[in-house]
Design a protein around this motif. Structure first.
Motif, PDB file in Angstrom:
ATOM      1  N   PHE A   1       0.995  -1.235   0.064  1.00  0.00           N
ATOM      2  CA  PHE A   1       0.135   0.059   0.078  1.00  0.00           C
ATOM      3  C   PHE A   1       0.758   1.039  -0.173  1.00  0.00           C
ATOM      4  CE2 PHE A   1      -2.754  -3.499   1.509  1.00  0.00           C
ATOM      5  CZ  PHE A   1      -3.752  -3.323   0.619  1.00  0.00           C
ATOM      6  N   ARG A   2       1.989   1.021  -0.222  1.00  0.00           N
ATOM      7  CA  ARG A   2       2.702   2.461  -0.142  1.00  0.00           C
ATOM      8  C   ARG A   2       2.688   3.352  -1.702  1.00  0.00           C
ATOM      9  NH1 ARG A   2       8.850   1.618   0.403  1.00  0.00           N
ATOM     10  NH2 ARG A   2       8.876   3.568  -0.059  1.00  0.00           N
ATOM     11  N   HIS A   3       2.853   4.356  -1.825  1.00  0.00           N
ATOM     12  CA  HIS A   3       2.397   5.209  -2.811  1.00  0.00           C
ATOM     13  C   HIS A   3       3.850   5.853  -3.584  1.00  0.00           C
ATOM     14  CE1 HIS A   3      -1.770   5.916  -1.278  1.00  0.00           C
ATOM     15  NE2 HIS A   3      -1.548   4.601  -1.785  1.00  0.00           N
ATOM     16  N   ASP A   4       5.128   5.410  -3.041  1.00  0.00           N
ATOM     17  CA  ASP A   4       6.214   5.870  -3.715  1.00  0.00           C
ATOM     18  C   ASP A   4       7.083   4.970  -3.720  1.00  0.00           C
ATOM     19  OD1 ASP A   4       6.496   5.812  -0.954  1.00  0.00           O
ATOM     20  OD2 ASP A   4       8.299   7.287  -1.101  1.00  0.00           O
ATOM     21  N   ASP A   5       8.166   4.795  -4.812  1.00  0.00           N
ATOM     22  CA  ASP A   5       8.955   3.585  -4.714  1.00  0.00           C
ATOM     23  C   ASP A   5       8.278   2.532  -4.850  1.00  0.00           C
ATOM     24  OD1 ASP A   5      11.615   3.326  -5.306  1.00  0.00           O
ATOM     25  OD2 ASP A   5      12.252   3.016  -3.145  1.00  0.00           O
ATOM     26  N   ILE A   6       7.216   2.285  -5.548  1.00  0.00           N
ATOM     27  CA  ILE A   6       6.623   0.841  -5.670  1.00  0.00           C
ATOM     28  C   ILE A   6       7.440  -0.151  -6.587  1.00  0.00           C
ATOM     29  CG2 ILE A   6       4.460  -0.229  -6.781  1.00  0.00           C
ATOM     30  CD1 ILE A   6       3.109   2.485  -6.372  1.00  0.00           C
ATOM     31  N   PRO A  54       5.031   8.041 -11.703  1.00  0.00           N
ATOM     32  CA  PRO A  54       4.349   7.346 -10.919  1.00  0.00           C
ATOM     33  C   PRO A  54       3.584   8.014  -9.733  1.00  0.00           C
ATOM     34  CG  PRO A  54       6.588   6.281 -11.220  1.00  0.00           C
ATOM     35  CD  PRO A  54       6.517   7.601 -11.948  1.00  0.00           C
ATOM     36  N   ALA A  55       4.184   9.141  -9.568  1.00  0.00           N
ATOM     37  CA  ALA A  55       3.611  10.003  -8.299  1.00  0.00           C
ATOM     38  C   ALA A  55       2.016  10.273  -8.537  1.00  0.00           C
ATOM     39  CB  ALA A  55       4.391  11.224  -7.829  1.00  0.00           C
ATOM     40  N   HIS A  56       2.060  10.546  -9.945  1.00  0.00           N
ATOM     41  CA  HIS A  56       0.528  10.892 -10.622  1.00  0.00           C
ATOM     42  C   HIS A  56      -0.235   9.532 -11.219  1.00  0.00           C
ATOM     43  CE1 HIS A  56       2.586  14.807  -9.968  1.00  0.00           C
ATOM     44  NE2 HIS A  56       1.453  14.963  -9.319  1.00  0.00           N
ATOM     45  N   LEU A  57       0.413   8.631 -10.754  1.00  0.00           N
ATOM     46  CA  LEU A  57      -0.303   7.370 -11.206  1.00  0.00           C
ATOM     47  C   LEU A  57       0.068   7.082 -12.988  1.00  0.00           C
ATOM     48  CD1 LEU A  57      -3.340   7.507  -8.952  1.00  0.00           C
ATOM     49  CD2 LEU A  57      -1.662   5.561  -9.221  1.00  0.00           C
ATOM     50  N   ILE A  58       0.831   8.126 -13.669  1.00  0.00           N
ATOM     51  CA  ILE A  58       0.801   8.034 -14.904  1.00  0.00           C
ATOM     52  C   ILE A  58       2.063   7.123 -15.366  1.00  0.00           C
ATOM     53  CG2 ILE A  58       1.623   9.697 -16.928  1.00  0.00           C
ATOM     54  CD1 ILE A  58       0.235  11.863 -15.470  1.00  0.00           C
ATOM     55  N   TRP A  71      -5.159   7.465  -5.867  1.00  0.00           N
ATOM     56  CA  TRP A  71      -4.484   6.417  -5.100  1.00  0.00           C
ATOM     57  C   TRP A  71      -5.411   5.645  -4.188  1.00  0.00           C
ATOM     58  CZ3 TRP A  71      -0.025   4.894  -6.036  1.00  0.00           C
ATOM     59  CH2 TRP A  71       1.002   5.513  -6.543  1.00  0.00           C
ATOM     60  N   ASP A  72      -6.608   6.231  -4.027  1.00  0.00           N
ATOM     61  CA  ASP A  72      -7.631   5.453  -3.138  1.00  0.00           C
ATOM     62  C   ASP A  72      -8.039   4.272  -3.854  1.00  0.00           C
ATOM     63  OD1 ASP A  72      -9.379   4.928  -1.095  1.00  0.00           O
ATOM     64  OD2 ASP A  72     -11.049   6.241  -1.992  1.00  0.00           O
ATOM     65  N   ALA A  73      -8.194   4.671  -5.106  1.00  0.00           N
ATOM     66  CA  ALA A  73      -8.604   3.512  -6.341  1.00  0.00           C
ATOM     67  C   ALA A  73      -7.472   2.485  -6.152  1.00  0.00           C
ATOM     68  CB  ALA A  73      -8.936   4.318  -7.422  1.00  0.00           C
ATOM     69  N   TYR A  74      -6.257   2.980  -6.363  1.00  0.00           N
ATOM     70  CA  TYR A  74      -5.275   1.978  -6.547  1.00  0.00           C
ATOM     71  C   TYR A  74      -5.051   1.009  -5.249  1.00  0.00           C
ATOM     72  CZ  TYR A  74      -0.390   0.463  -6.017  1.00  0.00           C
ATOM     73  OH  TYR A  74       0.753  -0.448  -6.179  1.00  0.00           O
TER      74      TYR A  74
END
Ligand code: NAD
Length: 562
Positions: free
Chosen positions: A5-10, A44-48, A60-63
């Motif tokens: 569930f991390r949002h950076d450095d995935i 990735p920070a903007h899910l792009i 990010w909630d959807a992710y």
């Protein structure tokens, strides 16, 4: 232990241990995460992931909810994704796909970029591009093969099969465009590519795709023409606007041998920087006054295409590389924009007629050795194809892996399934360390309707007929792919394309073997049928060779009889 569930450095987990309840779910989870690995995705920070604003998830909630759903999804359930948002899980059946995805669709009358932007701003939709929102992007190497095939076909048609002693000029070093310098060099040419964003140049340089970065146009051009004279393969990136590079070439009387563009012009609000703007200034204008941004970007695109046409008239082999730049310019009054041919009718269609397209596989082990074993298998099975042999040779030499190790190759009708079924046996026997994912770009033989790209100038005029990608998706569901997606607007932008994706996993089981055999035969098969129906003799010949497995009660006649 992976923090899902991390949002950076995935980074996707690797190895043979399951975190989900089956390999279909596990593969979706890992390739979703891989799309957002900093070494793979563009932002990735903007899910792009790539291609302007092509996203892996809506928010990010959807992710988080997608990840959570995949971790708990049963082997008789199917997760539904509506434009990047996980909206429901239904009880289906074991042989059904584990995930079904629909991204960016609008009712045709509403399918404009403006309406899409309005709905996106309301949080109701997401742009999925092609492999971004369907979780099977593998970094720039995915497009390197396509660019290599395209340039190889161009070189065969115009320059005795090589780009040695030729200069290839283009712009855009993003997710797709970043492949250009390396592919040009693989064919022994000199690639000279402009990008306004210094970070993009540095990134390609770091990944080994770009040899040299220049900030001065004159210097870059001088070095490119010196390398051309010496027939020395070289790739040069120059930090500037495409229009500034082209204006310089025109002024100085330098004519590139090959000329195209890979800015994300299909999405002028996000993917194209207007003349005279830095990336930061452009971001401010986009935020503060999007209408003015669009006006300036579109005016710059018109100038861009006019300059491409000038160099074409002077002798550059010029083609549109699938970013819809001609249509944008045409709408701004550049009435001869379509004098520039599209690359599919010019170079790729014969491959589609044989069911060939950008087939790819990803080693879930994370171990490059698994990919090298599979390279060897592909060469054993298909080594009599000289272009394929050359590709594997060059890929091993030049292509660094990004994220999960992966490989791509244009394999044709009857080849993809044969290869994958053997790979499945290797997974079962332990020769490969973990299961393998098979998928493809949506830019394939039967999976896309896009009149300015994949279906440009079809023989029977069926360019805008969009039943085929939908049939493709339904066929892949029926055949048992592990996930299937239908998208709108990839490649050429909102309103200009409909397309479908599929992924199927080799986990070594008998169930996988059956799914692979069905899906990877039927998926290109519908492409061959689509092209035969449009009248291509080569597609009819391909079908003829597969008449024992594909029946065609009523399709169009051959229209390109010699
Ligand atoms: P991207 O958004 O990742 O990169 C675009 C790049 O262009 C960025 O680096 C940006 O800085 C640069 N740029 C924008 N405007 C510029 C300008 N005026 N001058 C110089 N540089 C500029 O996009 P991408 O993923 O690389 O895709 C590029 C295009 O190719 C898209 O339109 C995409 O739809 C299309 N595409 C083509 C194929 C194919 O097979 N040919 C496949 C997929 C996508």
């Amino acid at each position: 232990m992976t923090d899902f569930f991390r949002h950076d450095d995935i980074h996707a987990p690797t190895g043979p241990t399951l975190h989900c309840k089956g390999w279909g779910q596990e593969a979706a989870l890992r390739t979703l995460m891989n799309n957002l690995d900093p070494a793979v995705g563009e932002d990735p920070a903007h899910l792009i992931v790539y291609g302007g604003r092509g996203r892996a998830a809506r928010s990010w909630d959807a992710y988080d909810k997608i990840v959570q759903s995949l971790l708990t999804l049963e082997n008789d359930e199917t997760l539904l994704i509506q434009s990047g948002k996980p909206v429901a899980v239904f009880r289906t059946q074991p042989a059904a796909p584990r995930v079904l995805i629909a991204n960016s669709h609008l009712v045709p009358k509403w399918a404009t970029l403006e309406e899409f932007n309005r709905l996106e701003a309301l949080g109701l939709t997401m742009y999925g591009q092609m492999t971004a929102g369907s979780w099977i992007y593998i970094g720039s190497q995915g497009i390197i093969q396509g660019t290599f095939e395209t340039l190889a076909a161009l070189a065969t048609k115009h320059f005795d099969g090589t780009l040695a002693g030729r200069v290839y000029v283009s712009a855009g070093l993003g997710g797709m465009g970043g492949a250009q310098p390396l592919a040009g060099k693989m064919l022994d040419g000199v690639a000279l590519i402009a990008d306004v964003d210094p970070a993009k140049l540095e990134r390609r340089h770091r990944s080994g795709y770009l040899d040299v970065i220049k900030s001065d146009i004159a210097d870059a051009v001088a070095e490119a023409w010196a390398a051309k004279a010496a027939r020395r393969p070289l790739s040069i990136g120059v930090t500037c606007h495409a229009n500034d590079l082209l204006a310089y070439l025109i002024r100085e009387g330098r004519v590139p041998d090959v000329l195209t563009d890979q800015t994300a012009a299909h999405d002028p609000l996000v993917g194209y920087i207007p003349d005279g703007f830095s990336v930061a200034d452009a971001a401010r204008l986009r935020q503060n006054d999007p209408a003015e941004y669009l006006r300036r970007a579109r005016a710059s695109i018109a100038r861009h295409v006019e300059q491409l046409l000038t160099l074409k008239r002077r002798g550059a082999v010029t083609f549109d590389y699938g970013n819809n730049i001609r249509r944008e310019a045409y709408d701004q009054g550049v009435t001869d924009a379509f004098d520039i041919p599209g690359y599919v009718p010019a170079f790729i269609r014969d491959l589609f007629n044989q069911g060939k397209g950008p087939f790819r596989w990803v080693a879930l082990s994370g171990d490059p050795a698994d990919i090298y074993h599979m390279d060897d298998l592909a060469l054993t099975l298909f080594g009599d194809n000289p272009l394929l042999r050359r590709w594997f040779d060059l890929a091993r030499r030049y292509i660094p892996f990004q994220g999960l190790p992966a490989r791509i190759a244009y394999m044709g009708q009857g080849e993809r399934d044969r290869f994958a079924v053997e790979v499945n046996q290797w997974v079962a026997s332990g020769k490969l360390r973990a299961p393998v994912v098979f998928g493809r770009d949506h830019h394939d033989t039967g999976s896309v309707a896009s009149p300015y790209r994949e279906t440009e100038r079809m023989l029977d005029g069926s360019d805008a007929i969009a039943d085929w990608p939908l049939l493709n998706a339904m066929l892949n569901v029926a055949s048992g792919a592990h996930w299937v997606s239908i998208h709108h607007g990839g490649g050429t932008g909102i309103g200009y394309s409909l397309h479908a994706g599929m992924v199927v996993v080799a986990d070594g089981s008998a169930d996988s073997a059956e799914r692979l055999a069905r899906v990877l035969y039927n998926d290109p098969g519908i492409g061959v049928v689509r092209h035969a129906d449009a009248g291509y003799r080569l597609a009819h010949d391909t079908l003829h060779a597969h008449a024992d497995r594909i029946r065609t009660p009523l399709i169009g006649p051959v229209r390109d009889a010699e």
